[in-house]
Motif scaffolding. Sequence first.
Motif, mmCIF file in Angstrom:
data_model
loop_
_atom_site.group_PDB
_atom_site.id
_atom_site.type_symbol
_atom_site.label_atom_id
_atom_site.label_comp_id
_atom_site.label_asym_id
_atom_site.label_seq_id
_atom_site.Cartn_x
_atom_site.Cartn_y
_atom_site.Cartn_z
ATOM 1 N N GLU A 161 7.837 50.092 -106.394
ATOM 2 C CA GLU A 161 6.805 49.068 -106.200
ATOM 3 C C GLU A 161 5.427 49.645 -105.918
ATOM 4 O OE1 GLU A 161 8.474 49.756 -101.991
ATOM 5 O OE2 GLU A 161 9.128 49.915 -104.097
ATOM 6 N N HIS A 162 5.323 50.950 -105.801
ATOM 7 C CA HIS A 162 4.042 51.580 -105.463
ATOM 8 C C HIS A 162 3.170 51.879 -106.688
ATOM 9 C CE1 HIS A 162 5.373 51.954 -101.355
ATOM 10 N NE2 HIS A 162 6.471 52.575 -101.763
ATOM 11 N N ALA A 163 3.681 51.607 -107.893
ATOM 12 C CA ALA A 163 2.904 51.882 -109.105
ATOM 13 C C ALA A 163 3.185 50.828 -110.151
ATOM 14 C CB ALA A 163 3.240 53.265 -109.652
ATOM 15 N N CYS A 164 2.227 50.602 -111.021
ATOM 16 C CA CYS A 164 2.453 49.701 -112.151
ATOM 17 C C CYS A 164 1.601 50.145 -113.338
ATOM 18 C CB CYS A 164 2.158 48.252 -111.788
ATOM 19 S SG CYS A 164 0.422 47.883 -111.531
ATOM 20 N N VAL A 165 2.041 49.754 -114.525
ATOM 21 C CA VAL A 165 1.327 50.081 -115.753
ATOM 22 C C VAL A 165 0.224 49.053 -115.975
ATOM 23 C CG1 VAL A 165 1.530 50.420 -118.241
ATOM 24 C CG2 VAL A 165 3.414 51.096 -116.732
ATOM 25 N N VAL A 166 -0.969 49.523 -116.241
ATOM 26 C CA VAL A 166 -2.116 48.646 -116.498
ATOM 27 C C VAL A 166 -2.362 48.476 -117.995
ATOM 28 C CG1 VAL A 166 -4.600 48.330 -116.121
ATOM 29 C CG2 VAL A 166 -3.172 49.328 -114.302
#
Length: 201
Positions: free
Chosen positions: A174-179
């Motif tokens: 949950e600490h990263a996501c694709v933009v």
Amino acid sequence: PEDLSASISFRGMGNAAVDVALFQAASKAVLDCEEVGFDYQKLHAVTPEARRVQPYHFASVNGLWYLVGHDLDRQAMRTFALPRIRNLERTGRHFRRDPGFTPRRYFGDSLGVLRGDEPVVVRLAFDAYAAAFVRERVWHDSQVITEKTNGGIELELRLSFPDEALRWAMSWGEHACVVSPPEMVERARRTVKMMAAAYGV
């Protein structure tokens, strides 16, 4: 040497076991610019394929050794994971390495070892927790870090095989996501749905 080993060590997670005889034979062929033949087990193939290769380079990436060489049957450069090589034989035929080849250029658009066609710009967002770790390393020569007001960052990379960045981003949970790019965002959504289904969510 005893003092040095007590003072400094190197660790990695998931390091591959190395077949010493295979490593020695393949590395000697690289140094001698000698063609080799071997059977190669591709990841999802049922049976191994016979390959004829001019070996250019050995690379250790994330605990696994790879052989980079010119595949004579496919007339293209290929990367082979050492644990998937069987029955390697040196042929005695020598070749001249392309003087334009450099490991930096060959892997230049890769986050790891996989290469694609034209590079695309990948943007990943990290929250403040992950950003503290991401800032500490150089992940790729192309990276650009943009600071956010919430303590997080956006990391921009230029890669020819974006799926490596997708897997890496998802390893942060949950600490990263694709933009971006949009198709990579959609693949991330599909993966999250499949993971949720696997956990009965």
